[in-house]
Design a protein around this motif. Structure first.
Motif, PDB file in Angstrom:
ATOM      1  N   GLU A 296       4.852   2.395   2.161  1.00  0.00           N
ATOM      2  CA  GLU A 296       6.305   2.263   2.009  1.00  0.00           C
ATOM      3  C   GLU A 296       6.973   1.944   3.331  1.00  0.00           C
ATOM      4  O   GLU A 296       7.872   1.094   3.402  1.00  0.00           O
ATOM      5  N   LEU A 297       6.528   2.595   4.414  1.00  0.00           N
ATOM      6  CA  LEU A 297       7.134   2.383   5.732  1.00  0.00           C
ATOM      7  C   LEU A 297       6.904   0.969   6.236  1.00  0.00           C
ATOM      8  O   LEU A 297       7.794   0.334   6.817  1.00  0.00           O
ATOM      9  N   LEU A 298       5.693   0.458   6.010  1.00  0.00           N
ATOM     10  CA  LEU A 298       5.308  -0.845   6.555  1.00  0.00           C
ATOM     11  C   LEU A 298       5.420  -1.966   5.534  1.00  0.00           C
ATOM     12  O   LEU A 298       5.123  -3.128   5.855  1.00  0.00           O
ATOM     13  N   THR A 299       5.826  -1.598   4.304  1.00  0.00           N
ATOM     14  CA  THR A 299       5.853  -2.553   3.183  1.00  0.00           C
ATOM     15  C   THR A 299       4.543  -3.344   3.125  1.00  0.00           C
ATOM     16  O   THR A 299       4.520  -4.580   3.156  1.00  0.00           O
ATOM     17  N   ALA A 300       3.446  -2.587   3.063  1.00  0.00           N
ATOM     18  CA  ALA A 300       2.110  -3.192   3.040  1.00  0.00           C
ATOM     19  C   ALA A 300       1.234  -2.409   2.081  1.00  0.00           C
ATOM     20  O   ALA A 300       1.522  -1.259   1.736  1.00  0.00           O
ATOM     21  N   ASN A 301       0.140  -3.025   1.668  1.00  0.00           N
ATOM     22  CA  ASN A 301      -0.799  -2.378   0.762  1.00  0.00           C
ATOM     23  C   ASN A 301      -2.200  -2.587   1.300  1.00  0.00           C
ATOM     24  O   ASN A 301      -2.761  -3.689   1.212  1.00  0.00           O
ATOM     25  N   ASP A 302      -2.776  -1.529   1.869  1.00  0.00           N
ATOM     26  CA  ASP A 302      -4.104  -1.654   2.473  1.00  0.00           C
ATOM     27  C   ASP A 302      -4.730  -0.275   2.570  1.00  0.00           C
ATOM     28  O   ASP A 302      -4.140   0.733   2.154  1.00  0.00           O
ATOM     29  N   ASP A 303      -5.959  -0.210   3.127  1.00  0.00           N
ATOM     30  CA  ASP A 303      -6.623   1.085   3.277  1.00  0.00           C
ATOM     31  C   ASP A 303      -5.980   1.862   4.424  1.00  0.00           C
ATOM     32  O   ASP A 303      -5.255   1.304   5.265  1.00  0.00           O
ATOM     33  N   LEU A 304      -6.280   3.158   4.494  1.00  0.00           N
ATOM     34  CA  LEU A 304      -5.594   4.051   5.421  1.00  0.00           C
ATOM     35  C   LEU A 304      -5.821   3.656   6.878  1.00  0.00           C
ATOM     36  O   LEU A 304      -4.863   3.601   7.667  1.00  0.00           O
ATOM     37  N   ASP A 305      -7.052   3.403   7.285  1.00  0.00           N
ATOM     38  CA  ASP A 305      -7.308   3.059   8.679  1.00  0.00           C
ATOM     39  C   ASP A 305      -6.564   1.795   9.090  1.00  0.00           C
ATOM     40  O   ASP A 305      -6.000   1.718  10.191  1.00  0.00           O
ATOM     41  N   THR A 306      -6.544   0.777   8.215  1.00  0.00           N
ATOM     42  CA  THR A 306      -5.832  -0.467   8.527  1.00  0.00           C
ATOM     43  C   THR A 306      -4.341  -0.218   8.680  1.00  0.00           C
ATOM     44  O   THR A 306      -3.694  -0.742   9.600  1.00  0.00           O
ATOM     45  N   LEU A 307      -3.781   0.618   7.806  1.00  0.00           N
ATOM     46  CA  LEU A 307      -2.354   0.934   7.893  1.00  0.00           C
ATOM     47  C   LEU A 307      -2.028   1.732   9.153  1.00  0.00           C
ATOM     48  O   LEU A 307      -0.987   1.508   9.790  1.00  0.00           O
TER      49      LEU A 307
END
Length: 467
Positions: free
Chosen positions: A411-422
């Motif tokens: 939500e913060l980064l408006t992205a959808n990825d795995d935890l380490d990548t985020l």
């Protein structure tokens, strides 16, 4: 190995100490990041005598600790301090290459309490404790006026500005190559709030509860461990003394867990002749927790690479979240939620459940093994039990905590990825130009650090919520 060490120590003592008659024992008392402390007991013509040996660990193959000076420089600095009236042990002999004992020095043995928890709680120190904060201030004022300029130390001690110290610490963290957004956030805050017109004096570098020796009669009778000494802003010493990590659970007493800030500053101003700016002091308190958050990770990394094999190092690495939570408390205080109780690993039809197996081994180490051992071995048994405690909490709560962190980052980064990548994406944005007041950033960091601390050390004083 210890027999060979004893033989070499005996050769040195017989040659350097006229009163020496016979070596009785050499007992290792502690092993820090790179240094060892030994108690040497020997018979002399006047009776039993004791000395202390401080030396570099033989397996410490590199200076992984941030900012450490050599033991030879530390010995010279300790001599200057004692000669100038700072309480501490007299240095008798600096080890030479022909001694085959490595780098180190032999010094006077002093009696007193050095364990921070006991300094804060021991009944026999109850009457002296209220005086310790002022004593610390008085001693720091005198340390910052030591005449290092007219000695060989002028060319030997590192000199560093607050800006360089912040960046150097952050670069050490970057070298570890793990994404810890709260460390990057704190680095950004420190860069934006650097002290203006800081003074330039000798700085002890590690003046804290745990590096002071205390007696019921005299109070502080020794200032120990000068290995992080440098030339820089003296306010670093005052801020470091007030870091929550060194209050040993007594958070309500900001000076080492034993005293009040007004007493510390009154003592400092009485011997330094200077007024202390409290905003600058706060900066160095934040820096202290930032620095410790990095150093604990650095110790764990040295363990992972095999540089310093140790049962304790990986557990110390998990203490980074303590220092990060102290940064949260200072910079972005507020509410957070801790995980609800989850007994799924200890209740069920499988007999025994996985959590029950871990709990049984932990209890055995803590309640049976540790009580049958002495000294450092007892300590290590408790460290092993703590490792299992962390693993149990991770086992019970880690998956849900990670899931919630991933959702917040998405939500913060408006992205959808795995935890380490985020996590890495947030770190990169913080290192670039992400405003520190970005909506939702403080709340995310506070929640993330609190949950990590819940896994690592739920009893740490900065974690206020019930669990």
């Amino acid at each position: 190995m210890e027999d060979a060490l004893s033989e070499r120590i005996e050769i040195v003592l017989r040659r350097e100490f006229d009163e020496f008659y016979e070596l009785e024992s050499c007992q290792q008392l502690s092993a820090g990041a790179s240094q060892e402390t030994w108690r040497i007991t020997f018979r002399s013509r006047s009776g039993e005598s004791r000395l202390a040996l401080r030396r570099r660990q033989p397996n410490a193959v590199s200076q992984s600790g941030a900012g450490a000076i050599t033991l030879e420089i530390e010995a010279a600095l300790l001599r200057l301090a004692v000669q100038s009236g700072i309480p501490g042990p007299e240095v008798f002999y600096v080890l030479q290459p022909d001694d085959q004992l490595g780098s180190g020095f032999i010094m006077q043995w002093l009696d007193g309490e050095t364990l921070g928890q006991r300094i804060n709680r021991a009944p026999e120190l109850a009457d002296i404790r209220p005086q310790l904060a002022r004593q610390c201030g008085e001693l720091l004022g005198r340390i910052h006026r030591l005449p290092w300029q007219n000695t060989a130390l002028a060319d030997q001690l590192p000199s560093i500005t607050p800006a360089d110290l912040v960046d150097q610490t952050w670069e050490y963290y970057c070298d570890i190559n793990v994404p810890v957004p709260m460390i990057d956030y704190t680095w950004r805050w420190l860069k934006d709030n650097l002290p203006v017109d800081s003074r330039h004096t000798l700085v002890h570098g590690d003046f804290r509860n745990g590096n002071l020796m205390v007696t019921a009669g005299a109070g502080i009778n020794a200032v120990l461990d000068w290995e992080l000494a440098h030339i820089g802003d003296p306010m670093r010493d005052l801020g470091w003394l007030c870091v929550n990590s060194w209050r040993f659970g007594n958070s309500e007493l900001p000076v080492g867990g034993f005293g009040h800030l007004d007493d510390l500053l009154a003592g400092y101003e009485s011997t330094s002749g200077l007024n202390v700016d409290r905003q600058t002091l706060r900066f160095w308190q934040v820096f202290g927790s930032f620095w410790w958050a990095m150093v604990t990770l650095q110790m764990a990394q040295a363990w992972r690479t095999g540089e310093t094999p140790s049962l304790e190092r990986p557990v110390i690495g998990r203490r980074s979240s303590e220092a990060q939570m102290d940064c949260v408390s200072l910079l972005i205080p507020g509410d957070y939620r801790l995980p609800a109780s989850d007994d799924s690993t200890v209740t069920g039809t499988q007999l025994p459940m996985p959590g029950e197996l871990l709990a049984g081994v932990e209890a055995f180490l803590r309640e049976t093994v540790a009580k049958q051992l002495d000294g450092h071995s007892q300590f290590l048994a408790r460290v092993a039990a703590n490792s299992l405690s962390i693993a149990q909490r991770e086992f019970r709560h880690g998956a849900k905590i990670a899931q919630e962190e991933t959702a917040r980052l998405g939500e913060l980064l408006t992205a959808n990825d795995d935890l380490d990548t985020l996590r890495w994406e947030l770190v990169h944005q913080l290192r670039d130009s992400l405003p520190l007041n970005t909506q939702g950033l403080a709340e995310h960091l506070r929640q993330t650090v609190a949950c990590q601390l819940f896994l690592d050390q739920p009893g740490y004083s900065a974690l206020k919520n019930e669990y």
